[in-house]
Design a protein around this motif. Structure first.
Motif, PDB file in Angstrom:
ATOM      1  N   VAL A 142       0.824  -1.214   0.000  1.00 57.23           N
ATOM      2  CA  VAL A 142       0.000   0.000   0.000  1.00 57.23           C
ATOM      3  C   VAL A 142       0.856   1.262   0.000  1.00 57.23           C
ATOM      4  O   VAL A 142       0.626   2.182  -0.793  1.00 57.23           O
ATOM      5  N   PHE A 143       1.873   1.309   0.877  1.00 54.27           N
ATOM      6  CA  PHE A 143       2.641   2.535   1.048  1.00 54.27           C
ATOM      7  C   PHE A 143       3.925   2.561   0.227  1.00 54.27           C
ATOM      8  O   PHE A 143       4.645   3.565   0.244  1.00 54.27           O
ATOM      9  N   GLY A 144       4.235   1.466  -0.478  1.00 53.61           N
ATOM     10  CA  GLY A 144       5.410   1.462  -1.349  1.00 53.61           C
ATOM     11  C   GLY A 144       6.734   1.424  -0.624  1.00 53.61           C
ATOM     12  O   GLY A 144       7.749   1.904  -1.148  1.00 53.61           O
ATOM     13  N   SER A 145       6.769   0.845   0.579  1.00 54.10           N
ATOM     14  CA  SER A 145       8.013   0.771   1.337  1.00 54.10           C
ATOM     15  C   SER A 145       9.104   0.099   0.522  1.00 54.10           C
ATOM     16  O   SER A 145       8.888  -0.930  -0.123  1.00 54.10           O
ATOM     17  N   ALA A 146      10.313   0.661   0.592  1.00 54.97           N
ATOM     18  CA  ALA A 146      11.469   0.084  -0.098  1.00 54.97           C
ATOM     19  C   ALA A 146      12.259  -0.865   0.793  1.00 54.97           C
ATOM     20  O   ALA A 146      13.296  -1.380   0.387  1.00 54.97           O
ATOM     21  N   ARG A 147      11.754  -1.142   2.015  1.00 56.82           N
ATOM     22  CA  ARG A 147      12.473  -2.040   2.921  1.00 56.82           C
ATOM     23  C   ARG A 147      12.239  -3.503   2.579  1.00 56.82           C
ATOM     24  O   ARG A 147      12.905  -4.382   3.132  1.00 56.82           O
ATOM     25  N   CYS A 148      11.288  -3.781   1.715  1.00 57.72           N
ATOM     26  CA  CYS A 148      11.025  -5.155   1.287  1.00 57.72           C
ATOM     27  C   CYS A 148      10.799  -5.139  -0.226  1.00 57.72           C
ATOM     28  O   CYS A 148      10.897  -4.100  -0.871  1.00 57.72           O
ATOM     29  N   ASP A 149      10.489  -6.314  -0.777  1.00 56.88           N
ATOM     30  CA  ASP A 149      10.210  -6.393  -2.222  1.00 56.88           C
ATOM     31  C   ASP A 149       8.763  -6.778  -2.491  1.00 56.88           C
ATOM     32  O   ASP A 149       8.411  -7.170  -3.608  1.00 56.88           O
ATOM     33  N   CYS A 150       7.889  -6.630  -1.486  1.00 57.81           N
ATOM     34  CA  CYS A 150       6.513  -7.137  -1.593  1.00 57.81           C
ATOM     35  C   CYS A 150       5.686  -6.392  -2.636  1.00 57.81           C
ATOM     36  O   CYS A 150       4.966  -7.013  -3.432  1.00 57.81           O
ATOM     37  N   GLY A 151       5.746  -5.067  -2.639  1.00 56.76           N
ATOM     38  CA  GLY A 151       4.954  -4.302  -3.600  1.00 56.76           C
ATOM     39  C   GLY A 151       5.306  -4.624  -5.036  1.00 56.76           C
ATOM     40  O   GLY A 151       4.416  -4.927  -5.846  1.00 56.76           O
ATOM     41  N   PRO A 152       6.597  -4.594  -5.406  1.00 59.06           N
ATOM     42  CA  PRO A 152       6.955  -4.961  -6.775  1.00 59.06           C
ATOM     43  C   PRO A 152       6.608  -6.407  -7.121  1.00 59.06           C
ATOM     44  O   PRO A 152       6.229  -6.701  -8.259  1.00 59.06           O
ATOM     45  N   GLN A 153       6.726  -7.322  -6.148  1.00 55.92           N
ATOM     46  CA  GLN A 153       6.343  -8.714  -6.408  1.00 55.92           C
ATOM     47  C   GLN A 153       4.854  -8.825  -6.700  1.00 55.92           C
ATOM     48  O   GLN A 153       4.442  -9.568  -7.596  1.00 55.92           O
ATOM     49  N   LEU A 154       4.041  -8.087  -5.964  1.00 55.52           N
ATOM     50  CA  LEU A 154       2.600  -8.109  -6.194  1.00 55.52           C
ATOM     51  C   LEU A 154       2.276  -7.587  -7.589  1.00 55.52           C
ATOM     52  O   LEU A 154       1.502  -8.201  -8.333  1.00 55.52           O
ATOM     53  N   ARG A 155       2.874  -6.481  -7.951  1.00 56.55           N
ATOM     54  CA  ARG A 155       2.622  -5.890  -9.275  1.00 56.55           C
ATOM     55  C   ARG A 155       3.052  -6.839 -10.393  1.00 56.55           C
ATOM     56  O   ARG A 155       2.316  -7.047 -11.358  1.00 56.55           O
ATOM     57  N   GLU A 156       4.242  -7.422 -10.251  1.00 52.86           N
ATOM     58  CA  GLU A 156       4.741  -8.361 -11.249  1.00 52.86           C
ATOM     59  C   GLU A 156       3.817  -9.573 -11.360  1.00 52.86           C
ATOM     60  O   GLU A 156       3.484 -10.025 -12.461  1.00 52.86           O
ATOM     61  N   ALA A 157       3.403 -10.094 -10.219  1.00 52.76           N
ATOM     62  CA  ALA A 157       2.595 -11.311 -10.212  1.00 52.76           C
ATOM     63  C   ALA A 157       1.254 -11.097 -10.904  1.00 52.76           C
ATOM     64  O   ALA A 157       0.790 -11.955 -11.660  1.00 52.76           O
ATOM     65  N   VAL A 158       0.609  -9.966 -10.649  1.00 52.75           N
ATOM     66  CA  VAL A 158      -0.694  -9.704 -11.270  1.00 52.75           C
ATOM     67  C   VAL A 158      -0.568  -9.725 -12.787  1.00 52.75           C
ATOM     68  O   VAL A 158      -1.373 -10.359 -13.484  1.00 52.75           O
ATOM     69  N   GLU A 159       0.449  -9.073 -13.325  1.00 50.21           N
ATOM     70  CA  GLU A 159       0.591  -9.035 -14.786  1.00 50.21           C
ATOM     71  C   GLU A 159       0.962 -10.403 -15.348  1.00 50.21           C
ATOM     72  O   GLU A 159       0.412 -10.828 -16.382  1.00 50.21           O
TER      73      GLU A 159
END
Length: 208
Positions: free
Chosen positions: A66-83
């Protein structure tokens, strides 16, 4: 093989998804009755599978998703996975397992210890918490309820494939996710390789 209680589909609803980079896709969101842990997990059905569906088990991460934290890779993984799943056809299971199952407040307590020099797993241990508290019984229930007893798993985490197999789901292949490295998450990514044998290339995880 572990016993698996039966879960059933509760509701299906179509929702158009839009991400910050402008990517859009229609998804069918599915909820369930009878999940073993009582949590409100969600299946995100994307595309139309031809052959074996592609599936990702994605653990909720408020700070990253949700907040785009750069301390993990969760946000980019979610975006990649959806596509990836939308292109090939399959399902993303959005699992309410914040902080590898320890919860949001405990995760932020662990972050504070990481700021003192501990890695993500050492911080959990210092708090008297497991390195990884996630159980994928509910995920297997959801897959069976959706009629998906066989799949290709989008994941770098071998434990997800092991647990699903123990729960009667056939993991035909494990498809790696990308490496989403930032100056803030290199130690986190390296710790996942060292502690839980995530299939990430250590050569790409030197300091940025």
């Amino acid at each position: 093989m572990r016993d698996l209680p039966t879960a059933t589909v509760r509701t299906r609803v179509t929702v158009p998804l839009r991400f910050g980079d402008g990517y859009t896709v229609d998804a069918e969101l599915v909820t369930f009755h009878g999940l073993a842990d009582g949590q409100e997990h969600l299946a995100v059905v994307l595309g139309e599978a031809v052959g074996t569906p592609l599936v990702r088990l994605h653990s909720e991460c408020l700070t990253g998703d949700v907040f785009g934290s750069a301390r993990c890779d969760c946000g980019p993984q979610l975006r990649e996975a959806v596509e990836q799943i939308a292109t090939r056809g399959g399902v993303l299971l959005y699992l309410r397992q914040e902080g590898r199952g320890i919860g949001l407040y405990n995760k932020l307590d662990a972050y504070a210890l990481q700021d003192q020099g501990l890695d993500t797993y050492e911080a959990n241990a210092a708090l008297g918490l497991p390195e990884d508290a996630r159980d994928y019984t509910a995920a297997a229930q959801m897959l069976h309820a959706l009629g998906l007893p066989e799949l290709d798993l989008l994941s770098n985490n071998p434990d997800k494939a092991r647990q699903l197999t123990d729960l009667g789901v056939t993991v035909r292949d494990r498809v790696p996710t990308g490496v989403f490295r930032t100056s803030h998450n290199v130690r986190y990514l390296r710790a996942k390789v060292v502690h839980t044998q995530h299939t990430l290339p250590l050569t790409e995880l030197s300091a940025v």
